[in-house]
Design a protein around this motif. Structure first.
Motif, PDB file in Angstrom:
ATOM      1  N   ARG A 122       0.833  -1.214  -0.059  1.00  0.00           N
ATOM      2  CA  ARG A 122      -0.208  -0.018   0.081  1.00  0.00           C
ATOM      3  C   ARG A 122       0.931   1.101  -0.122  1.00  0.00           C
ATOM      4  O   ARG A 122       0.548   2.325  -0.640  1.00  0.00           O
ATOM      5  CB  ARG A 122      -0.985   0.050   1.244  1.00  0.00           C
ATOM      6  CG  ARG A 122      -2.328  -0.770   0.951  1.00  0.00           C
ATOM      7  CD  ARG A 122      -2.830  -1.153   2.205  1.00  0.00           C
ATOM      8  NE  ARG A 122      -2.393  -2.268   2.855  1.00  0.00           N
ATOM      9  CZ  ARG A 122      -2.800  -2.507   4.136  1.00  0.00           C
ATOM     10  NH1 ARG A 122      -4.199  -2.128   4.509  1.00  0.00           N
ATOM     11  NH2 ARG A 122      -2.426  -3.534   4.692  1.00  0.00           N
ATOM     12  N   TRP A 257      -2.646  -3.341  -2.762  1.00  0.00           N
ATOM     13  CA  TRP A 257      -3.547  -3.692  -2.028  1.00  0.00           C
ATOM     14  C   TRP A 257      -3.691  -5.267  -1.816  1.00  0.00           C
ATOM     15  O   TRP A 257      -3.709  -5.948  -0.809  1.00  0.00           O
ATOM     16  CB  TRP A 257      -4.897  -2.860  -2.367  1.00  0.00           C
ATOM     17  CG  TRP A 257      -5.975  -3.445  -1.467  1.00  0.00           C
ATOM     18  CD1 TRP A 257      -6.389  -2.726  -0.259  1.00  0.00           C
ATOM     19  CD2 TRP A 257      -7.104  -4.407  -1.804  1.00  0.00           C
ATOM     20  NE1 TRP A 257      -7.451  -3.301   0.275  1.00  0.00           N
ATOM     21  CE2 TRP A 257      -7.990  -4.135  -0.765  1.00  0.00           C
ATOM     22  CE3 TRP A 257      -7.300  -5.241  -2.695  1.00  0.00           C
ATOM     23  CZ2 TRP A 257      -9.067  -5.278  -0.601  1.00  0.00           C
ATOM     24  CZ3 TRP A 257      -8.302  -6.075  -2.469  1.00  0.00           C
ATOM     25  CH2 TRP A 257      -9.107  -6.089  -1.565  1.00  0.00           C
ATOM     26  N   ARG A 261      -2.604  -8.494   0.867  1.00  0.00           N
ATOM     27  CA  ARG A 261      -3.310  -9.385   1.384  1.00  0.00           C
ATOM     28  C   ARG A 261      -3.113 -10.805   0.959  1.00  0.00           C
ATOM     29  O   ARG A 261      -3.204 -11.967   1.546  1.00  0.00           O
ATOM     30  CB  ARG A 261      -4.893  -9.102   0.794  1.00  0.00           C
ATOM     31  CG  ARG A 261      -5.503  -7.967   1.409  1.00  0.00           C
ATOM     32  CD  ARG A 261      -6.565  -7.449   0.476  1.00  0.00           C
ATOM     33  NE  ARG A 261      -7.533  -8.405   0.539  1.00  0.00           N
ATOM     34  CZ  ARG A 261      -8.806  -8.320   1.371  1.00  0.00           C
ATOM     35  NH1 ARG A 261      -9.004  -7.481   2.139  1.00  0.00           N
ATOM     36  NH2 ARG A 261      -9.769  -9.081   1.305  1.00  0.00           N
ATOM     37  N   ASN A 420     -13.943  -1.976   0.635  1.00  0.00           N
ATOM     38  CA  ASN A 420     -13.404  -0.567   0.776  1.00  0.00           C
ATOM     39  C   ASN A 420     -14.338   0.196   1.870  1.00  0.00           C
ATOM     40  O   ASN A 420     -13.896   0.838   2.608  1.00  0.00           O
ATOM     41  CB  ASN A 420     -13.604   0.103  -0.377  1.00  0.00           C
ATOM     42  CG  ASN A 420     -13.139   1.553  -0.470  1.00  0.00           C
ATOM     43  OD1 ASN A 420     -12.165   1.732  -0.001  1.00  0.00           O
ATOM     44  ND2 ASN A 420     -13.900   2.522  -0.904  1.00  0.00           N
TER      45      ASN A 420
END
Length: 719
Positions: A122, A257, A261, A420
């Protein structure tokens, strides 16, 4: 500020400046290839970085590289002497390349200190995003300046502004912490033996070097490709080049992003698949192609999105896997190998284009121009790079197949939108609603949020998250999370919901753990466990479920066993099911006895494999009594006409003046089919005989029983 300086100097302005000076592709490739080629100095700079520290070396080298670019300002004075121009530009780029290599070799290991591992993806994305307005604004200003003037002198102010801003930006590195010199008293190995013995890192170096070869060569000649192919102006190309960082920002934010993850391996491979598609599509752009004006900006955007994001993802992987104690050695080797590969590739690409020139090369009988050959070779190298990168070991990372699978379940776009919103500050009710929506979306992309929601302080949010997990996919992480909930002693509702979700997911691997709940003192958990085992189809639990049908003191558990036995198609349990049905159907004192009896009928029709027909026809009959039964009986009469003409005639007579209230007469007419059933060779005929014999004595048969028996007989006689 460093980005602004780069845009004004060594990127598009330098390429266009050299082209207007009349240099060929070979010399342009040589000038641009110096930068990556001199990255090989990263290895030699290792002792300097360790001696003086990353902070000091990076700041000094970054400042000095713009000092060397000051030679650009005197090039117009030698415009009439091509060799002298090339010599001055070469000297400037040599100094710039050496200082750049020192700076980058120092910054790479330093970044491991100030970028937390959990958010490196990020951070990379947000850095690229912050660069977008700079890239657009600076590129627009350069385009307006260059297109508004003529002559080589118009490049000089652009270079001058870039040099001044670059020096100012370099000095800002002094505000970062860390990057200290190594402790001179501490024992330290300063060799490349350790990273070269690391097989996983060597594979990464190979994959990264191939990516660097493709990126450096294409980023240089993409501008000349559009200038030569479509005749675009220098100013317009400078402005379009600004779309590369825009695409890079979008790609880095998106990829970053996903990287945080799911790891880097699948994301990098997916980006490289897109790179291959872009490289194969570029040669198709011709002046006569419809909407070519819109496709060119898209090509620059996608180049930034796919290539720069792919490189950023690789950098995150490197920072994640290299040992902190040896980070300088690892990063120096990586930086040098990438530079050496990229530099040699630029030289080779430049001379390849110069060698082919305006002619064509025949490949497998197809004539290709110089740019087509370049793009084809680049696509081949990208394929090899992607295959190598997919073999890397990365702890906790998804495989390429699993990552793609996240986008093939449910609605991934709605899931991303919900994720989000879930990450923002929300109330308990909102979090519960979002968890519910994730279940409706059914996408694996939301599993991290739902698993995290199992630790939410709100009971309602946790309960909804458990239910939602049962609607996505039987992913190992989902099953492990739900199995953990089964250990929540005292929270019966959550355990009940987890058992239901595991059953809905048909979690075969969890069947032994679910079966343990059939001995639980809580009847709700026993019943839910039986239903889930039925949904899973766990035949090993059949003996215990049969016992529950006969012996469990709780009627709800016996009905749950009924449902499970129906789903398991257990023929041996049919006598017990019929007894339970008759028990419930004859109970006139309990208001819910009749609805319970239909649960048993449903299980019986499942064993006879006609549950869909029964459910459909009963819904019709329930809406209006006498609506479905005449049609079913006529159909049955037609099927037994030759085997039992008397029974067939009786059924037809019954339907001609059908009385929905006289259910006993209808059941008696069905019982007259027993001789025909005995003669049938259907595998279920004997079982149907037993059932019909048991229920024919019912005094006031319920219409649902008539529909069920008619559905069973229709299926047997239709065979």
């Amino acid at each position: 500020m460093t980005g602004t300086a780069t845009l004004c100097t060594v990127t598009a302005p330098l390429t266009l400046f050299a082209a207007e000076l009349g240099m060929d592709e070979g010399r342009i490739g040589l000038l641009s290839g110096i930068m990556p080629f001199f990255q090989a100095l990263g290895i030699l700079s290792l002792p300097v970085v360790l001696r003086f520290g990353s902070r000091s070396v990076a700041t000094t080298a970054l400042t000095m590289r713009y000092v060397f670019l000051g030679l650009f300002l005197i090039v117009p004075f030698f415009a009439a002497r091509p060799d002298a121009v090339f010599g001055v530009l070469m000297a400037a780029m040599l100094g710039f390349a050496v200082c750049r290599s020192l700076a980058e070799a120092a910054i790479s290991p330093w970044s491991q200190e100030f970028m937390p591992r959990s958010v490196r993806g990020r951070i990379t994305g947000r850095m690229a995003l912050a660069y977008v307005p700079v890239a657009l604004g600076v590129s627009w200003a350069i385009q307006a300046w260059l297109d508004g003037r003529t002559g080589l002198d118009r490049f000089v102010p652009v270079f001058a502004v870039g040099i001044v801003i670059g020096i100012a930006g370099a000095l800002m590195l002094l505000g970062l912490r860390g990057g200290r010199a190594a402790d001179s008293n501490a024992p330290r190995r300063r060799s490349l033996t350790e990273p070269l013995r690391d097989r996983n890192f060597v594979i990464y170096l190979f994959a990264s070097a191939l990516q660097s070869i493709v990126f450096v060569s294409i980023s240089l000649f993409l501008i000349l490709f559009f200038r030569d192919r479509l005749g675009m102006s220098s100013g317009a190309l400078v402005l379009l080049v600004a779309l590369i960082p825009v695409g890079a920002a979008a790609g880095n934010v998106t990829a970053g992003w996903f990287v945080d993850r799911y790891g880097t391996r699948a994301i990098r491979t997916a980006l490289q698949a897109g790179q291959i598609g872009l490289l194969l599509a570029l040669p198709l752009l011709e002046p006569d192609v419809p909407a070519a004006g819109a496709l060119v900006p898209l090509a620059f955007f996608l180049f930034g999105f796919l290539f720069q994001a792919g490189i950023a993802v690789g950098t995150v992987y490197m920072l994640n896997v290299i040992p902190p104690a040896s980070k300088e050695e690892y990063t120096a080797l990586h930086y040098s190998m990438d530079g050496l590969a990229g530099g040699l590739a630029t030289f080779a690409a430049g001379f390849l284009l110069a060698w082919i020139g305006a002619g064509e090369v025949s490949v497998l009988g197809v004539d290709l121009g110089k740019y087509e050959v370049l793009f084809l070779v680049a696509a081949g190298l990208t394929v090899i790079s992607a295959l190598a990168y997919s073999r890397l070991h990365e702890e906790g990372a998804l495989s390429v197949r699993d990552f793609v699978g996240h986008f093939t379940t449910g609605n991934p776009m709605k899931a991303l939108w919900g994720i989000n919103r879930y990450a923002s500050r929300t109330s308990e009710d909102r979090r519960r609603d979002l968890a519910f929506q994730f279940g409706g979306v059914g996408s694996l992309l939301a599993k991290e949020e739902l698993i995290a929601a199992l630790r939410d302080p709100s009971f309602d949010v946790r309960h909804e998250a458990i239910r939602a997990l049962g609607h996505i996919s039987a992913h190992p992480a989902v099953l492990n999370a739900l199995e953990t909930v089964l250990e929540y002693d005292g929270l019966v509702e959550l355990r009940y919901a987890a058992l239901g979700s595991l059953g809905r997911l048909k979690a075969t691997s969890c069947a032994p753990r679910i079966a343990q709940f059939m001995e639980d003192p809580n009847p709700l958990l026993r019943a839910r466990a039986a239903r889930s085992l039925g949904e899973i189809g766990d035949l090993s639990s059949l003996p215990r479920i049969r016992t529950m049908l006969h012996d469990d003191p709780d009627l709800d558990c016996r009905l749950a066993a009924t449902s499970a036995l129906g789903k398991l198609k257990d023929r041996a349990s049919m006598p017990g099911l019929v007894d339970l049905y008759l028990e419930q159907a004859s109970d006139r004192t309990n208001r819910v006895a009749e609805p319970r009896s239909k649960v048993v009928l449903l299980a019986i029709t499942k064993i006879f494999r006609c549950e869909e027909e029964f459910s459909h026809q009963w819904r019709r009959e329930e809406v209006q009594s006498g609506l479905a039964m005449p049609q079913i009986l006529l159909q049955l009469a037609g099927r037994v006409r030759t085997g039992a003409p008397g029974a067939s005639a009786k059924l037809r007579e019954l339907t001609s003046d059908y009385n929905a209230e006289d259910t006993a007469a209808t059941l008696a007419a069905l019982a007259e089919l027993l001789p025909a059933l005995h003669q049938s060779r259907h595998r279920d005929s004997d079982l149907a005989v037993d059932v019909l014999n048991e229920v024919r004595t019912a005094a006031e048969p319920h219409p649902a029983l008539l529909v069920a028996m008619a559905a069973i007989l229709n299926r047997i006689f239709a065979a």
